[in-house]
Scaffold this motif. Structure first.
Motif, mmCIF file in Angstrom:
data_model
loop_
_atom_site.group_PDB
_atom_site.id
_atom_site.type_symbol
_atom_site.label_atom_id
_atom_site.label_comp_id
_atom_site.label_asym_id
_atom_site.label_seq_id
_atom_site.Cartn_x
_atom_site.Cartn_y
_atom_site.Cartn_z
ATOM 1 N N UNK A 6 -39.155 -64.057 61.884
ATOM 2 C CA UNK A 6 -39.050 -64.414 60.471
ATOM 3 C C UNK A 6 -40.192 -65.345 60.087
ATOM 4 N N UNK A 7 -40.403 -65.488 58.807
ATOM 5 C CA UNK A 7 -41.442 -66.386 58.306
ATOM 6 C C UNK A 7 -41.059 -66.833 56.901
ATOM 7 N N UNK A 8 -40.753 -68.134 56.763
ATOM 8 C CA UNK A 8 -40.356 -68.680 55.474
ATOM 9 C C UNK A 8 -41.037 -70.028 55.243
ATOM 10 N N UNK A 9 -41.003 -70.486 54.022
ATOM 11 C CA UNK A 9 -41.656 -71.733 53.639
ATOM 12 C C UNK A 9 -40.621 -72.839 53.499
ATOM 13 N N UNK A 10 -40.924 -74.014 54.056
ATOM 14 C CA UNK A 10 -39.962 -75.116 53.955
ATOM 15 C C UNK A 10 -40.280 -76.025 52.774
ATOM 16 N N UNK A 11 -39.527 -77.103 52.662
ATOM 17 C CA UNK A 11 -39.630 -78.023 51.523
ATOM 18 C C UNK A 11 -40.987 -78.716 51.441
ATOM 19 N N UNK A 12 -41.724 -78.735 52.525
ATOM 20 C CA UNK A 12 -43.062 -79.343 52.530
ATOM 21 C C UNK A 12 -44.161 -78.293 52.463
ATOM 22 N N UNK A 13 -43.760 -77.060 52.084
ATOM 23 C CA UNK A 13 -44.658 -75.919 52.006
ATOM 24 C C UNK A 13 -45.295 -75.587 53.361
ATOM 25 N N UNK A 14 -44.564 -75.885 54.403
ATOM 26 C CA UNK A 14 -44.985 -75.552 55.759
ATOM 27 C C UNK A 14 -44.327 -74.239 56.166
ATOM 28 N N UNK A 72 -41.543 -70.220 61.346
ATOM 29 C CA UNK A 72 -41.328 -68.889 61.894
ATOM 30 C C UNK A 72 -40.443 -68.971 63.133
ATOM 31 N N UNK A 73 -40.172 -67.807 63.711
ATOM 32 C CA UNK A 73 -39.393 -67.794 64.958
ATOM 33 C C UNK A 73 -40.100 -68.553 66.068
ATOM 34 N N UNK A 74 -41.441 -68.664 65.963
ATOM 35 C CA UNK A 74 -42.194 -69.418 66.969
ATOM 36 C C UNK A 74 -41.872 -70.906 66.897
ATOM 37 N N UNK A 75 -41.493 -71.366 65.709
ATOM 38 C CA UNK A 75 -41.160 -72.782 65.522
ATOM 39 C C UNK A 75 -39.962 -73.184 66.372
ATOM 40 N N UNK A 76 -39.056 -72.239 66.583
ATOM 41 C CA UNK A 76 -37.845 -72.558 67.338
ATOM 42 C C UNK A 76 -37.890 -72.038 68.775
#
Length: 213
Positions: free
Chosen positions: A56-64, A67-71
């Motif tokens: 997946x790939x989504x934008x967070x509250x800080x516009x960062x 993705x699945x790589x983040x976790x």
């Protein structure tokens, strides 16, 4: 059979049972939207549990970009909220503070709160929402993106609405109190009612077990 031989045999069976219990996790794996629990060892799970959270790939509250790589190699907790929700969402956020209080400084535990009204919840709105709820944890991300992608991920990957949600299409509004626990290998390990404090307290305990696996 003599008493001594019987006792030795009984002890051997006991040791075998304890050994099996140690090998299999006390936290089940879930492979289907029906949430049938599978108590397996990590080695067994590799071949017997095929389901994982999809890329997946989504934008967070800080516009960062998250993705699945983040976790990767991290435990993560998924919830589905929207900033204008006046019913279950405030209760869920309040209860998730229990997790945040315990693991807010742990870089290997992440919280992902996906907006189910991403056409309204811009990064700035999510940032304001996080600030309004006094959430300072850098590992708690409020995410927005394409509606169809969030809904598909929620239903097909997280089984957020169980078997009912799995068969729903993206035109049906997603509104669920379910909170999903995924392990370091992105396999589903728990489902909890986010409106119940007792469920979230169990979530905290289950995270502690996963950290030791």
């Amino acid at each position: 059979m003599s008493r001594t031989v019987f006792l030795k045999s009984s002890f051997a069976v006991f040791i075998l049972m304890v050994s099996c219990q140690k090998q299999n996790s006390t936290i089940p794996y879930y492979n289907t939207p029906e949430f049938t629990p599978h108590f397996l060892s990590k080695k067994q799970a590799v071949t017997e549990i095929s389901h994982t959270i999809a890329p997946f790939s989504f934008t967070d509250q800080d516009q960062k970009m998250i993705t699945e790589k983040t976790v990767d190699h991290k435990i993560h907790i998924a919830s589905f909220i929207f900033t204008s929700c006046g019913s279950i969402c405030p209760v869920m956020i309040k209860n998730l503070e229990i997790v945040n209080k315990k693991y807010g400084k742990d870089p290997y535990v992440m919280l992902l709160s996906y907006s189910v009204t991403p056409w309204i919840d811009t990064p700035q709105k999510l940032k304001d929402f996080k600030t309004a709820n006094k959430i300072k944890n850098p590992n708690w991300h409020f995410l927005t993106g394409k509606k169809s992608e969030i809904y598909t991920l929620a239903r097909k990957s997280y089984f957020a609405e169980e078997d009912l949600g799995f068969t729903s299409d993206s035109t049906k509004f997603l509104h669920t109190e379910h909170i999903i626990l995924a392990d370091q290998n992105k396999k589903i390990r728990g489902i909890y009612n986010g409106t119940l404090q007792t469920d979230i307290e169990q979530l905290v305990e289950d995270i502690a077990v996963l950290k030791k696996e």
